[in-house]
Design a protein around this motif. Structure first.
Motif, PDB file in Angstrom:
ATOM      1  N   VAL A 119       9.549  -5.232   1.053  1.00 34.27           N
ATOM      2  CA  VAL A 119      10.341  -6.005   0.106  1.00 34.27           C
ATOM      3  C   VAL A 119      11.431  -5.081  -0.415  1.00 34.27           C
ATOM      4  N   TYR A 120      12.654  -5.522  -0.317  1.00 33.37           N
ATOM      5  CA  TYR A 120      13.796  -4.730  -0.742  1.00 33.37           C
ATOM      6  C   TYR A 120      14.302  -5.244  -2.088  1.00 33.37           C
ATOM      7  N   TYR A 121      14.549  -4.299  -2.989  1.00 37.90           N
ATOM      8  CA  TYR A 121      15.019  -4.606  -4.332  1.00 37.90           C
ATOM      9  C   TYR A 121      16.345  -3.890  -4.589  1.00 37.90           C
ATOM     10  N   CYS A 122      17.202  -4.537  -5.344  1.00 35.07           N
ATOM     11  CA  CYS A 122      18.353  -3.814  -5.861  1.00 35.07           C
ATOM     12  C   CYS A 122      18.135  -3.575  -7.359  1.00 35.07           C
ATOM     13  N   ALA A 123      18.743  -2.527  -7.836  1.00 34.68           N
ATOM     14  CA  ALA A 123      18.542  -2.137  -9.224  1.00 34.68           C
ATOM     15  C   ALA A 123      19.805  -1.486  -9.769  1.00 34.68           C
ATOM     16  N   ARG A 124      19.993  -1.613 -11.067  1.00 30.90           N
ATOM     17  CA  ARG A 124      21.154  -1.030 -11.716  1.00 30.90           C
ATOM     18  C   ARG A 124      20.762   0.263 -12.423  1.00 30.90           C
ATOM     19  N   SER A 125      21.512   1.309 -12.094  1.00 27.95           N
ATOM     20  CA  SER A 125      21.307   2.563 -12.794  1.00 27.95           C
ATOM     21  C   SER A 125      21.801   2.446 -14.234  1.00 27.95           C
ATOM     22  N   ASN A 126      21.386   3.387 -15.055  1.00 24.03           N
ATOM     23  CA  ASN A 126      21.933   3.477 -16.412  1.00 24.03           C
ATOM     24  C   ASN A 126      23.155   4.389 -16.450  1.00 24.03           C
ATOM     25  N   GLU A 127      23.569   4.876 -15.294  1.00 21.34           N
ATOM     26  CA  GLU A 127      24.667   5.838 -15.182  1.00 21.34           C
ATOM     27  C   GLU A 127      25.687   5.373 -14.143  1.00 21.34           C
ATOM     28  N   GLY A 181       0.778  -1.226   0.000  1.00 22.78           N
ATOM     29  CA  GLY A 181       0.000   0.000   0.000  1.00 22.78           C
ATOM     30  C   GLY A 181       0.811   1.277   0.000  1.00 22.78           C
ATOM     31  N   ILE A 182       2.126   1.148  -0.086  1.00 24.01           N
ATOM     32  CA  ILE A 182       3.005   2.320  -0.037  1.00 24.01           C
ATOM     33  C   ILE A 182       3.825   2.386  -1.326  1.00 24.01           C
ATOM     34  N   GLU A 183       4.020   3.592  -1.806  1.00 19.37           N
ATOM     35  CA  GLU A 183       4.807   3.778  -3.021  1.00 19.37           C
ATOM     36  C   GLU A 183       6.246   3.321  -2.803  1.00 19.37           C
ATOM     37  N   ARG A 184       6.837   2.794  -3.848  1.00 20.24           N
ATOM     38  CA  ARG A 184       8.229   2.358  -3.754  1.00 20.24           C
ATOM     39  C   ARG A 184       9.134   3.530  -3.375  1.00 20.24           C
ATOM     40  N   GLU A 185      10.076   3.247  -2.515  1.00 21.00           N
ATOM     41  CA  GLU A 185      10.969   4.283  -1.978  1.00 21.00           C
ATOM     42  C   GLU A 185      12.420   3.961  -2.289  1.00 21.00           C
ATOM     43  N   GLY A 186      13.153   4.944  -2.738  1.00 22.42           N
ATOM     44  CA  GLY A 186      14.586   4.783  -2.894  1.00 22.42           C
ATOM     45  C   GLY A 186      15.247   4.835  -1.532  1.00 22.42           C
ATOM     46  N   VAL A 187      16.010   3.843  -1.200  1.00 22.74           N
ATOM     47  CA  VAL A 187      16.624   3.735   0.122  1.00 22.74           C
ATOM     48  C   VAL A 187      18.066   4.219   0.107  1.00 22.74           C
ATOM     49  N   SER A 188      18.827   3.731  -0.856  1.00 26.01           N
ATOM     50  CA  SER A 188      20.247   4.055  -0.873  1.00 26.01           C
ATOM     51  C   SER A 188      20.794   3.777  -2.265  1.00 26.01           C
ATOM     52  N   CYS A 189      21.907   4.424  -2.563  1.00 27.16           N
ATOM     53  CA  CYS A 189      22.540   4.221  -3.870  1.00 27.16           C
ATOM     54  C   CYS A 189      24.028   4.455  -3.718  1.00 27.16           C
TER      55      CYS A 189
END
Length: 126
Positions: free
Chosen positions: A92-100, A41-49
């Motif tokens: 739920v925690y996700y990792c993702a790859r930037s394009n930069e 019920g909560i929008e996805r949040e950027g945690v760290s990069c």
């Protein structure tokens, strides 16, 4: 391109977990990697990069001082050390790859992420 987050689990409030993100299929050392989370019920949040070399690290205000991001470019892995966990960190925690190589846009928001891994559940009991 593949990213797999793991290391989630159930922990009591005040406890710690370390998440790992294993990456493959691309030149890992070229790209920034981010951690995101989404609770029901909560929008996805950027945690760290973390930038491609690890020189710069960015955190959401909600986790500053409690979470630490790091990377090992020899192992193609990014870590998220989570300490002093709170019930509101459950997601739920996700990792993702930037394009930069870098993490942030000029306005301070996270860059678009080109690839996402499957998430790992973090549950924090009060």
């Amino acid at each position: 391109v593949q990213l797999q987050a793991y290391g989630g689990g159930l922990v009591q409030a005040g406890g710690s977990l370390r998440l790992s993100c294993a990456a493959s299929g691309f030149s890992f050392h070229y790209y920034a990697i981010g951690w995101f989370r989404q609770a029901p019920g909560i929008e996805r949040e950027g945690v760290s990069c973390i930038t491609n070399t690890g020189q710069f690290r960015h955190y959401a205000d909600s986790v500053k001082g409690r979470f630490t991001i790091s990377r090992d470019n020899r192992k193609n892995t990014v870590y998220l050390q989570m300490d002093s966990l709170k019930p509101e960190d459950a997601a739920v925690y996700y990792c993702a790859r930037s394009n930069e190589r870098h993490c942030l846009r000029g306005d301070g928001s996270f860059n678009d992420m080109g690839y996402w891994g499957k998430g790992t559940q973090v549950t924090v009991s009060s």
